[in-house]
Scaffold this active site. Structure first.
Site, PDB file in Angstrom:
ATOM      1  N   ASP A   7       3.513  -5.856  31.860  1.00 32.55           N
ATOM      2  CA  ASP A   7       3.922  -5.547  30.487  1.00 32.55           C
ATOM      3  C   ASP A   7       5.153  -6.361  30.107  1.00 32.55           C
ATOM      4  O   ASP A   7       5.989  -6.652  30.963  1.00 32.55           O
ATOM      5  CB  ASP A   7       4.223  -4.037  30.397  1.00 32.55           C
ATOM      6  CG  ASP A   7       4.266  -3.544  28.955  1.00 32.55           C
ATOM      7  OD1 ASP A   7       3.933  -4.315  28.029  1.00 32.55           O
ATOM      8  OD2 ASP A   7       4.645  -2.370  28.759  1.00 32.55           O
ATOM      9  N   ASN A  23      -6.891  -2.489  24.406  1.00 32.35           N
ATOM     10  CA  ASN A  23      -6.327  -3.745  23.892  1.00 32.35           C
ATOM     11  C   ASN A  23      -7.154  -4.367  22.760  1.00 32.35           C
ATOM     12  O   ASN A  23      -6.674  -5.248  22.047  1.00 32.35           O
ATOM     13  CB  ASN A  23      -6.135  -4.772  25.017  1.00 32.35           C
ATOM     14  CG  ASN A  23      -4.935  -4.480  25.898  1.00 32.35           C
ATOM     15  OD1 ASN A  23      -4.925  -4.828  27.086  1.00 32.35           O
ATOM     16  ND2 ASN A  23      -3.902  -3.838  25.355  1.00 32.35           N
TER      17      ASN A  23
END
Ligand code: FPP
Length: 246
Positions: A26, A74
């Protein structure tokens, strides 16, 4: 995996190396933003970080490295970014499969990658077939992966066995569920790392990480490399894992 493999995973105690490290990569977007660059620049740098970490995993004796590259959630990102990410993934497989193959890396994918574009599916299938007999490091890429969808899929497969081939309800045990997960033949993660300071699992390996050590580090993913991985492993070695015992 979880309970069944606890004694084997307990060997990770006492400063030794975890067999399986899983990483939520991330912070690519924030890395780019801080440099006034487009998000894709962060993802590009993120691929470089991933490559460095795959090499480091082999050097450090990690057997399995799982990287969360694209989640089922996503798809909610802007279409441009989704297409950039798929392009980078395609480029990674095309450009780096030779190095992976030459370095004893076995590529595995978890998640519904078959729903991706047919040419990408073919590249992935070819890359997996080409590296299938490698045994130094297993690189598992979670692609179009979501843990809840994975567990729901396992439930459907078991339900089909109950209604179709007479599987008894009593046979639906944790082991039977594990056998239907994408990770059926992969040891449970000993250590799950998330970069960039966020402290969430974001639908990643929820079943498999039942006894994993969790580590949240502030480093943004593009800045994560061998030194950061080595530090995480050394931190892991200091944790005491009890797997529900005393
Ligand atoms: C998080 O950054 C990262 C992702 C969405 C995954 C993308 C991962 C890579 C490009 C590396 C891929 C590696 C391989 C092996 C294919 P973010 O965009 O969520 O960052 P932010 O939270 O700072 O916006």
């Amino acid at each position: 995996m979880s309970v069944a493999s606890a004694p084997a995973a307990a060997a990770g105690q006492g400063g030794s190396v975890p067999r399986h490290v899983a990483i939520i990569m991330d912070g690519n977007g924030r890395w780019a933003k801080r440099r006034l660059l487009p998000r894709i620049a962060g993802h590009r740098k993120g691929i470089e970080a991933a490559k460095a970490v795959v090499r480091a995993a082999g050097d450090l004796g990690i057997e399995v490295l799982t990287l969360y590259a694209f989640s089922t959630e996503n798809w909610r990102r802007p279409a441009d970014e989704v297409s950039d990410l798929m392009g980078l993934l395609r480029k990674f497989i095309v450009d780096d499969i030779d190095e992976l193959a030459a370095n004893g890396v076995r590529l595995r994918i978890i998640g519904d990658y078959q729903a991706l574009k047919p040419d990408l599916v073919k590249l992935i299938d070819d890359a997996m077939a080409r590296t299938a007999s490698n045994s130094r490091t297993t690189l598992v890429i979670a692609l179009n992966y979501g843990s809840q969808a994975e567990i729901a899929r396992a439930a459907r497969q078991l339900a089909a066995k109950v209604s179709g081939s007479g599987m008894s309800l009593d046979a639906i045990t944790p082991e039977a569920i594990e056998a239907e997960l994408y990770t059926a033949d992969i040891p449970a993660p000993d250590l799950v790392i998330r970069t960039s300071g966020e402290q969430r699992l974001s639908n990643f390996l929820l079943w498999q990480a039942a006894y994993a050590e969790l580590m949240f580090v502030d480093t943004l993913w593009p800045d994560f490399g061998k030194a950061e991985l080595a530090a995480a492993i050394s931190g892991f070695g200091e944790r005491e894992r009890r797997f529900g015992g005393l």
